[in-house]
Motif scaffolding. Sequence first.
Motif, mmCIF file in Angstrom:
data_model
loop_
_atom_site.group_PDB
_atom_site.id
_atom_site.type_symbol
_atom_site.label_atom_id
_atom_site.label_comp_id
_atom_site.label_asym_id
_atom_site.label_seq_id
_atom_site.Cartn_x
_atom_site.Cartn_y
_atom_site.Cartn_z
ATOM 1 N N ALA A 172 -13.734 10.854 -4.782
ATOM 2 C CA ALA A 172 -12.948 10.011 -5.670
ATOM 3 C C ALA A 172 -13.027 8.536 -5.294
ATOM 4 O O ALA A 172 -12.571 7.686 -6.043
ATOM 5 N N TRP A 173 -13.578 8.221 -4.158
ATOM 6 C CA TRP A 173 -13.617 6.829 -3.711
ATOM 7 C C TRP A 173 -14.893 6.594 -2.918
ATOM 8 O O TRP A 173 -15.309 7.429 -2.128
ATOM 9 N N GLN A 236 -6.452 2.546 -8.092
ATOM 10 C CA GLN A 236 -6.794 3.920 -7.719
ATOM 11 C C GLN A 236 -6.231 4.306 -6.355
ATOM 12 O O GLN A 236 -6.286 5.479 -5.980
ATOM 13 N N CYS A 274 1.376 -1.047 -11.332
ATOM 14 C CA CYS A 274 0.764 0.209 -10.903
ATOM 15 C C CYS A 274 1.756 1.071 -10.124
ATOM 16 O O CYS A 274 1.869 2.279 -10.355
#
Length: 660
Positions: A172-173, A236, A274
């Motif tokens: 994911a990163w 994220q 966020c």
Amino acid sequence: MLYGNALPGNKPRSGHPAMPAGNYVTLERLLNSPELEGAILSSYVVELPWLIAHLPGVQRGVPVVLIAHQGAGTPAEATSLRCAEYPSMRILLPACAGRGLFHAKFMLLFYRHCIRLVVSSANLTSQDWTGGVEQFLYTETFPNLAAPAGAAAAGAGGFPLAVPPPPGTLCAWGGDLLRVDLAGFLRDLDIPEGVWRKRLDEADMRGAAARLVASIPGTHRDNRYGVRRLAELAAQLQPAQPPGARVTLECVTGSLGALSADFIQQFTQPTEKCLNRGEGAARVSVRAEVLFPPRADVEDSAFGPAAATTICLQRRLFQAPSFRRDVLRRYVSRRVVAGRGLLSHAKILRLRVDLPAPGPEEAARARREATARAVERRLAGGDAPPPAAPRPAVPAGAGRRMFYRGRWVSMDASDVGALYSALGVGVDGAIPVVRRRTNVIESPCVSTPASASVFGPPASVSPFSQIRSDGTRPGEESSQSDEEEADAHGDADAVVDLTDSPPRRAPGKIVGSWQDLLGPVDRKRSAAPPAAFQPAKRSRAALAAGPLASSTAGPAPEAASASLKQAGDDGTDVHPGPVVSSSLWLYVGSHNFTQSAWGACSTSKVTGEVLSTRIVNYELGVLLAGGPALDRALPYESPAPKYDPQDTPWFGLEAGDTSP
């Protein structure tokens, strides 16, 4: 992954947690010139004779592309030069309009079986690497996909290789996304693809831990560059925070410009949106702290004002009414030279979260929950995963059965060790475990003669078996009801008994160090909470001599906690007691905390939406997901102390100064 530049004679600041010993690096070690087959080097300023001395491969024809700032009075278009003395070196000077700078500092190094990416705050000069100013950099080494086993590690010069995730794992990163980021930035610089494309495609970058954050001069209506790129990637890595969280954006910079409220809000507002997204999310505000040295710290530093030539702030900008003086903080390095602190040329952004430190009861509940999870894994037929730290040794002959939820569970030595590790304690004495609603504390049974028992009493007798938690002895009437006992122990479902005897209503009491370990069992007899911590004002000499958290008892620095009084922007105390600090993300690179580097956003007056970003400089940095390893690698003390009332920032050597 994160390193500081190695300086002769540097030592950890007394009483402060030091960076790991291996987290200081020299340019020679980074380049690993004997194995080098090609390089792309980038810097604002280049000291060419000094650089060539560190690149002997250039003299034997190793291809090198050197990118630098054109300097004042040079053409506005990009320029490509050949070095007459070293034919294999090509020099690129990107176009910079107006007062723009090529300020990106990175290295892409090609070896036979691997490549290395370095993103740094240091110019390619002796002053930046060995001249007494602190730098900070990121580096990762990626093996080639077709490299023989062990060949890439041998050519990595002692740096660890980025390990790709297991097959089928969704990354994911970072990962191959870094390859895409890097290829796009190299194209933006007009570097010929023949120099880098093939080598980049051959590298296995699935194990990358970073994403690139770049700035390119111009007016941009998308999120590819500058502060909007940072906000897009950071979204994220910013989960919702619990109530009571204190979120701070720490900004370490070597140069400052117009530090206005509007500029700061370009960073804090996207983060607040966020963190506060979702129904029922706790309202979190983000404050900013800008770490920049006051004049007194520069004059008192190890190398004095001579090392501060790259630290810049114009006096007229500081004296403007819009300048946010209240966010300025002192930069306190975690290392010293000859007993004096270091100045910093690092560029770091860190999103720090401070939470109130858990009390004894919360810590005890967390340990019991960890024990329950370990037991559940055992009942499910799977072994508990190994802990991060090595498992402690288990005493010979320790009990091999455990009574859990009405049944006996067989356990071998490794299972007992896993439970010991889950409890977070060693095995140099009995480990007490609470059985729900029975108020019993018992220790492992050790099969040794009574005279040789490591616990003192005979092996079949618990050292705590003669006193109940309410202070009564066997045969005496207890004043505590079963409901009160259950309330005192909390709602833990874990029922753990590491003895070989059947379950029974045996009384017990936590005494001595076990009270410190598991917290108070009887709430009616627990100590009153400590008063709010009120730290005294500390001088610079005191800061240099000891830790920032003062001598008041509190969590250890290794736990990334601080016992500081956290003052809000309005002067109110948010966490008057001990807090536990952690990072959500960390930026490292060349961006100073200025509009020229990050960009000035233009917003709609009707909707407030950002329409475009105007950027002046070329910059490059990386964004990393936060974690304890990154927190330990930070080169400065956090939280940073405020300026003293008489402090003014460093404005450089001005007219009338007598400093060298």
